[in-house]
Design a protein around this motif. Structure first.
Motif, PDB file in Angstrom:
ATOM      1  N   VAL A 297      -1.859  -4.195  -0.847  1.00 41.23           N
ATOM      2  CA  VAL A 297      -1.002  -5.306  -1.236  1.00 41.23           C
ATOM      3  C   VAL A 297      -0.149  -4.841  -2.412  1.00 41.23           C
ATOM      4  O   VAL A 297      -0.683  -4.361  -3.413  1.00 41.23           O
ATOM      5  CB  VAL A 297      -1.821  -6.550  -1.652  1.00 41.23           C
ATOM      6  N   ILE A 298       1.167  -4.967  -2.294  1.00 39.85           N
ATOM      7  CA  ILE A 298       2.039  -4.579  -3.409  1.00 39.85           C
ATOM      8  C   ILE A 298       2.919  -5.764  -3.815  1.00 39.85           C
ATOM      9  O   ILE A 298       3.223  -6.634  -2.999  1.00 39.85           O
ATOM     10  CB  ILE A 298       2.930  -3.365  -3.066  1.00 39.85           C
ATOM     11  N   SER A 299       3.306  -5.794  -5.077  1.00 40.63           N
ATOM     12  CA  SER A 299       4.131  -6.896  -5.579  1.00 40.63           C
ATOM     13  C   SER A 299       5.470  -6.423  -6.140  1.00 40.63           C
ATOM     14  O   SER A 299       6.361  -7.243  -6.352  1.00 40.63           O
ATOM     15  CB  SER A 299       3.368  -7.668  -6.668  1.00 40.63           C
ATOM     16  N   ASP A 300       5.626  -5.133  -6.368  1.00 41.54           N
ATOM     17  CA  ASP A 300       6.857  -4.597  -6.951  1.00 41.54           C
ATOM     18  C   ASP A 300       7.690  -3.905  -5.873  1.00 41.54           C
ATOM     19  O   ASP A 300       7.238  -2.917  -5.277  1.00 41.54           O
ATOM     20  CB  ASP A 300       6.516  -3.600  -8.062  1.00 41.54           C
ATOM     21  N   PRO A 301       8.898  -4.378  -5.595  1.00 40.26           N
ATOM     22  CA  PRO A 301       9.746  -3.750  -4.571  1.00 40.26           C
ATOM     23  C   PRO A 301      10.039  -2.275  -4.845  1.00 40.26           C
ATOM     24  O   PRO A 301      10.300  -1.515  -3.904  1.00 40.26           O
ATOM     25  CB  PRO A 301      11.041  -4.567  -4.633  1.00 40.26           C
ATOM     26  N   LYS A 302       9.974  -1.867  -6.102  1.00 41.65           N
ATOM     27  CA  LYS A 302      10.219  -0.463  -6.441  1.00 41.65           C
ATOM     28  C   LYS A 302       9.171   0.460  -5.820  1.00 41.65           C
ATOM     29  O   LYS A 302       9.419   1.658  -5.651  1.00 41.65           O
ATOM     30  CB  LYS A 302      10.223  -0.284  -7.964  1.00 41.65           C
ATOM     31  N   ASN A 303       7.997  -0.106  -5.524  1.00 45.31           N
ATOM     32  CA  ASN A 303       6.911   0.699  -4.962  1.00 45.31           C
ATOM     33  C   ASN A 303       6.919   0.716  -3.428  1.00 45.31           C
ATOM     34  O   ASN A 303       6.033   1.300  -2.808  1.00 45.31           O
ATOM     35  CB  ASN A 303       5.560   0.155  -5.429  1.00 45.31           C
ATOM     36  N   LEU A 304       7.914   0.084  -2.821  1.00 45.16           N
ATOM     37  CA  LEU A 304       7.876  -0.128  -1.376  1.00 45.16           C
ATOM     38  C   LEU A 304       7.863   1.173  -0.582  1.00 45.16           C
ATOM     39  O   LEU A 304       7.023   1.356   0.305  1.00 45.16           O
ATOM     40  CB  LEU A 304       9.064  -0.992  -0.941  1.00 45.16           C
ATOM     41  N   GLU A 305       8.775   2.095  -0.882  1.00 45.98           N
ATOM     42  CA  GLU A 305       8.862   3.323  -0.096  1.00 45.98           C
ATOM     43  C   GLU A 305       7.572   4.126  -0.186  1.00 45.98           C
ATOM     44  O   GLU A 305       7.066   4.635   0.828  1.00 45.98           O
ATOM     45  CB  GLU A 305      10.057   4.160  -0.561  1.00 45.98           C
ATOM     46  N   ILE A 306       7.032   4.238  -1.372  1.00 42.79           N
ATOM     47  CA  ILE A 306       5.767   4.976  -1.560  1.00 42.79           C
ATOM     48  C   ILE A 306       4.645   4.274  -0.807  1.00 42.79           C
ATOM     49  O   ILE A 306       3.818   4.918  -0.151  1.00 42.79           O
ATOM     50  CB  ILE A 306       5.429   5.092  -3.062  1.00 42.79           C
ATOM     51  N   ALA A 307       4.628   2.948  -0.879  1.00 48.75           N
ATOM     52  CA  ALA A 307       3.563   2.174  -0.228  1.00 48.75           C
ATOM     53  C   ALA A 307       3.628   2.292   1.292  1.00 48.75           C
ATOM     54  O   ALA A 307       2.584   2.323   1.964  1.00 48.75           O
ATOM     55  CB  ALA A 307       3.664   0.711  -0.642  1.00 48.75           C
ATOM     56  N   LEU A 308       4.817   2.357   1.846  1.00 49.71           N
ATOM     57  CA  LEU A 308       4.956   2.515   3.295  1.00 49.71           C
ATOM     58  C   LEU A 308       4.343   3.827   3.759  1.00 49.71           C
ATOM     59  O   LEU A 308       3.605   3.874   4.755  1.00 49.71           O
ATOM     60  CB  LEU A 308       6.435   2.452   3.691  1.00 49.71           C
TER      61      LEU A 308
END
Length: 352
Positions: A297-308
């Motif tokens: 679960v992530i809440s910061d859009p800046k972390n999106l690419e890494i999280a994917l």
């Protein structure tokens, strides 16, 4: 509910009627025809006007309540009313109290968050639950008027033919944002996510939001229209594929927020999931969806690419086993009977 209606038509001498509006008539007719349930009558309920309104406007003007009043005499004729929306309980206020109708609830999607576990179920004569995980929650809440039958929805769709949406063999992600303010990830994450996939051609994306999102979000067209012609992105703003679980069967990775489609996704097969929390819901145990145990679960859009990318790399070592256990606890499976057969029999027993 359609699968339950089909099983009731097989099992009993009761007249089984399916009530629908114009919007879902075609899908219901196709399902009933596929099962050759010729003894089921389909009634298309129409408002006082003769044109179809968008879902958003229909809900705003309380179309269902209007239909209940218009078809009051037909509705008074039934011994039982089987529904998948809890607000259908309004029918009790429409019908004369002397009319002894029993009410059965099949649920709208899979029970996944707080709204699914409110006390409205106590106003039903019987409702259906998925398995032991839900049973424990219901028992703690004092909701004992249930029958444990398993996941009803797939029974009506067993004849669905798998589809192919991309010519390449790349991994396909499905993004399924909810529509509701205070819950949806769309405003915070959608443009960044769509932009990532438009540049990252080694992946495919199916963007299949809740059907109401397009109608209720003023920024929808502005954001989504930029990506209409991207070859590896399929944008579906409201086809039947979302209703018939086609995307949740097809995709390799699930991206979403609070929708219970995440549970539908892992029901068919354990696969990576990523959840987008735009409102810090994850810190509130009472509001946190059950599905958020199934992936990061992530809440910061800046972390999106890494999280994917991370959702792929850690799945086997961290979440596959969690999903397997979750499925066993969430979805009851009877060795002899389908969920719809169990639900139909429970209704018959209750009526007798």
């Amino acid at each position: 509910s359609v699968g339950v209606a089909i099983e009731l038509a097989k099992k009993t001498k009761y007249q089984i009627d399916l009530l629908c509006v114009q919007n879902n008539m075609t899908l219901i007719q196709e399902i009933v025809s596929t099962f050759k349930a010729d003894n089921i009558k389909i009634h298309v309920l129409r408002p006082y006007w003769y044109f179809t309104l968008p879902n958003y406007i229909s809900s705003k003007i309380q179309l269902k309540k209007i239909l209940f009043f218009k078809y009051r005499n037909l509705l008074k004729s039934y011994d039982a009313f089987v529904s998948c929306k809890f607000d259908d309980l309004f029918l009790k206020k429409v019908l004369n109290k002397e009319v002894h109708t029993q009410y059965f609830f099949t649920n709208h999607g899979i029970s996944n968050r707080k709204i699914s576990f409110l006390d409205y179920v106590l106003d039903y004569d019987l409702f259906f639950i998925l398995g032991s995980k839900e049973r424990e929650i219901r028992d703690e809440l004092g909701h004992h008027n249930y029958a444990e039958v398993g996941f009803l929805k797939p029974d009506a769709l067993i004849h669905e033919i798998p589809k192919e949406f991309f010519k390449n063999k790349h991994l396909t992600f499905v993004y399924n944002p909810h529509w509701e303010k205070g819950l949806t990830s769309f405003n915070t994450f959608a443009e960044i996510l769509l932009s990532f996939f438009s540049k990252e051609k080694k992946y495919n994306l199916i963007f299949a939001p809740h059907g109401i999102l397009k109608e209720r979000n003023t920024s929808y067209q502005r954001i989504v229209s930029k990506f209409n012609d991207v070859e590896n992105i399929l944008i579906d703003s409201g086809s039947e594929y979302s209703n018939t679980m086609t995307y949740t069967k097809y995709a390799d990775v699930y991206i979403g927020d609070v929708s219970s489609q995440a549970l539908e996704f892992v029901y068919f097969k354990e696969r990576p999931c990523l959840f987008l929390d735009a409102y810090n819901i994850n810190s509130n145990a009472s509001e946190r969806p059950l599905s958020w145990d199934l992936g990061e679960v992530i809440s910061d859009p800046k972390n999106l690419e890494i999280a994917l990318e991370r959702s792929l790399s850690i799945f086997e070592s961290k979440y596959k086993a969690i999903q397997q256990v979750f499925k066993e606890e969430m979805f009851y499976e009877d060795p002899q009977y389908s969920p719809s057969q169990l639900a139909a029999q429970a209704i018959i027993n209750k009526l007798q």
